[in-house]
Design an enzyme around this catalytic site. Sequence first.
Site, PDB file in Angstrom:
ATOM      1  N   THR A  13      11.342  -1.322 -18.085  1.00  0.00           N
ATOM      2  CA  THR A  13      11.059  -1.665 -19.736  1.00  0.00           C
ATOM      3  C   THR A  13       9.881  -1.236 -20.309  1.00  0.00           C
ATOM      4  O   THR A  13       9.784  -1.034 -21.458  1.00  0.00           O
ATOM      5  CB  THR A  13      11.073  -3.423 -19.703  1.00  0.00           C
ATOM      6  OG1 THR A  13      12.442  -3.824 -19.272  1.00  0.00           O
ATOM      7  CG2 THR A  13      10.631  -3.662 -21.005  1.00  0.00           C
ATOM      8  N   SER A  58      15.351   0.408 -13.475  1.00  0.00           N
ATOM      9  CA  SER A  58      15.332   0.307 -11.837  1.00  0.00           C
ATOM     10  C   SER A  58      16.399  -0.326 -11.225  1.00  0.00           C
ATOM     11  O   SER A  58      16.559  -0.206 -10.149  1.00  0.00           O
ATOM     12  CB  SER A  58      14.107  -0.640 -11.682  1.00  0.00           C
ATOM     13  OG  SER A  58      14.125  -2.072 -11.855  1.00  0.00           O
ATOM     14  N   SER A  59      17.545  -0.770 -12.202  1.00  0.00           N
ATOM     15  CA  SER A  59      18.740  -1.104 -11.716  1.00  0.00           C
ATOM     16  C   SER A  59      19.448   0.071 -10.872  1.00  0.00           C
ATOM     17  O   SER A  59      20.384  -0.190 -10.177  1.00  0.00           O
ATOM     18  CB  SER A  59      19.729  -1.733 -12.655  1.00  0.00           C
ATOM     19  OG  SER A  59      19.168  -2.706 -13.412  1.00  0.00           O
ATOM     20  N   THR A 166       9.537 -11.893  -5.307  1.00  0.00           N
ATOM     21  CA  THR A 166      10.838 -11.818  -5.641  1.00  0.00           C
ATOM     22  C   THR A 166      10.548 -11.965  -7.208  1.00  0.00           C
ATOM     23  O   THR A 166       9.930 -12.690  -7.658  1.00  0.00           O
ATOM     24  CB  THR A 166      11.579 -13.247  -5.138  1.00  0.00           C
ATOM     25  OG1 THR A 166      11.602 -13.212  -3.615  1.00  0.00           O
ATOM     26  CG2 THR A 166      12.988 -13.220  -5.764  1.00  0.00           C
ATOM     27  N   CYS A 280      16.741 -20.642   0.209  1.00  0.00           N
ATOM     28  CA  CYS A 280      15.554 -21.632  -0.431  1.00  0.00           C
ATOM     29  C   CYS A 280      14.375 -20.520  -0.916  1.00  0.00           C
ATOM     30  O   CYS A 280      14.426 -19.251  -0.284  1.00  0.00           O
ATOM     31  CB  CYS A 280      14.758 -22.368   0.554  1.00  0.00           C
ATOM     32  SG  CYS A 280      15.844 -23.786   0.870  1.00  0.00           S
TER      33      CYS A 280
HETATM   34  N1  ASP Z   1      16.143  -3.366 -16.382  1.00  0.00           N
HETATM   35  C1  ASP Z   1      14.556  -3.268 -16.426  1.00  0.00           C
HETATM   36  C2  ASP Z   1      14.195  -2.311 -15.272  1.00  0.00           C
HETATM   37  O1  ASP Z   1      14.294  -2.936 -13.969  1.00  0.00           O
HETATM   38  C3  ASP Z   1      13.829  -4.436 -16.448  1.00  0.00           C
HETATM   39  C4  ASP Z   1      12.440  -4.322 -16.481  1.00  0.00           C
HETATM   40  O2  ASP Z   1      11.829  -3.416 -16.509  1.00  0.00           O
HETATM   41  O3  ASP Z   1      11.845  -5.290 -16.675  1.00  0.00           O
HETATM   42  O4  ASP Z   1      14.216  -1.280 -15.074  1.00  0.00           O
END
Ligand code: ASP
Length: 344
Positions: A13, A58-59, A166, A280
Amino acid sequence: MNSSILLIYTGGTIGMKQDPETGALMPFNFNEILEEVPELKKFGCKIDTFSFEPPIDSSDIRTDFWIEIAKLIQKNYSLYDGFVILHGTDTMSYSASALSFMLENLQKPVIFTGSQLPIGMLRTDGKENLISSIEIAAAKDSEGRAMVPEVCIYFESQLYRGNRTTKYNAENFRAFRSANYPVLAEIGIHIKYNNAYIRYPETFSNELSIKTDLGTSVVILKIFPGISREIIEPILNINGLKAIILETYGSGNAPTAKWFIDLLKNAIDRGLIILNVTQCHAGKVDMDAYSTGILLKKIGVISGFDSTTEAALTKLFFILGQTDDNQNIKRMLQKNLRGEISNI
Ligand code: ASP
């Protein structure tokens, strides 16, 4: 400050712009990012840049990206005092965890950062994240050694050990949490380093070495009430599967039904590694606490202690890339390799 920093842009992002047609956020050119942050020119240190082509959300991160990042750091290791990696937040904890294992004898900072709002937006969190990350990556102690020679995530005024993090908030600027380990530094008017929690190399004389063999035949299996034999049995029998990360309840507890325990026991007897981490968000697996946990321990399930799922997964990838001997794998899993678990 006469440090030199390599700024690596992978996407995320922080470097996105709205597609005029769809309105969706898409990665944009690295040079445009730098134009958004003229403050970078005010740094007393040298900042060189490297951009992945094309930058990605990054997905879409895969293990070959981690290998590329590790090789890039190794190639440039002697030329720079620190590395800042701009990365999407979605998988940043996975990438930071993976790199923490892949970079052996690290003595320089590798700081992952990104943002929740693109750097071109007025209220962006990206500028502060980027500027502080560079400052931290460039920081040295009185002997000229890195203040934080670790793989970290810097986000919203806090510096975390990467393999303890996380992503827990999809909207808030404070997107990350390190529930089982204190922050390594806090940024206010001053940068306050928590030296007692920073991990320093045993010796500064060892060379950086990178481990790029990763064994990825791993599944994450989250236990839930009502989970059935029909679901679990095929997973345990996946061809070539080496390990399962079992996300259990509380302090490492799972159903005690005979069919369940028998299935796991059979799989372990066939050579499958089963690593127990908790669902958890804080606390640790203690398989001695309840009879439900004791059963798992008895059949050979390994404790992941207070490891995050991200660290457990990437630690397994790393270990499975080093050895296929089950005794070695189990021994390495129980060891604190990069500060990813507390109690050993
Ligand atoms: N979908 C974006 C990514 O992980 C989210 C981000 O950068 O905050 O590339």
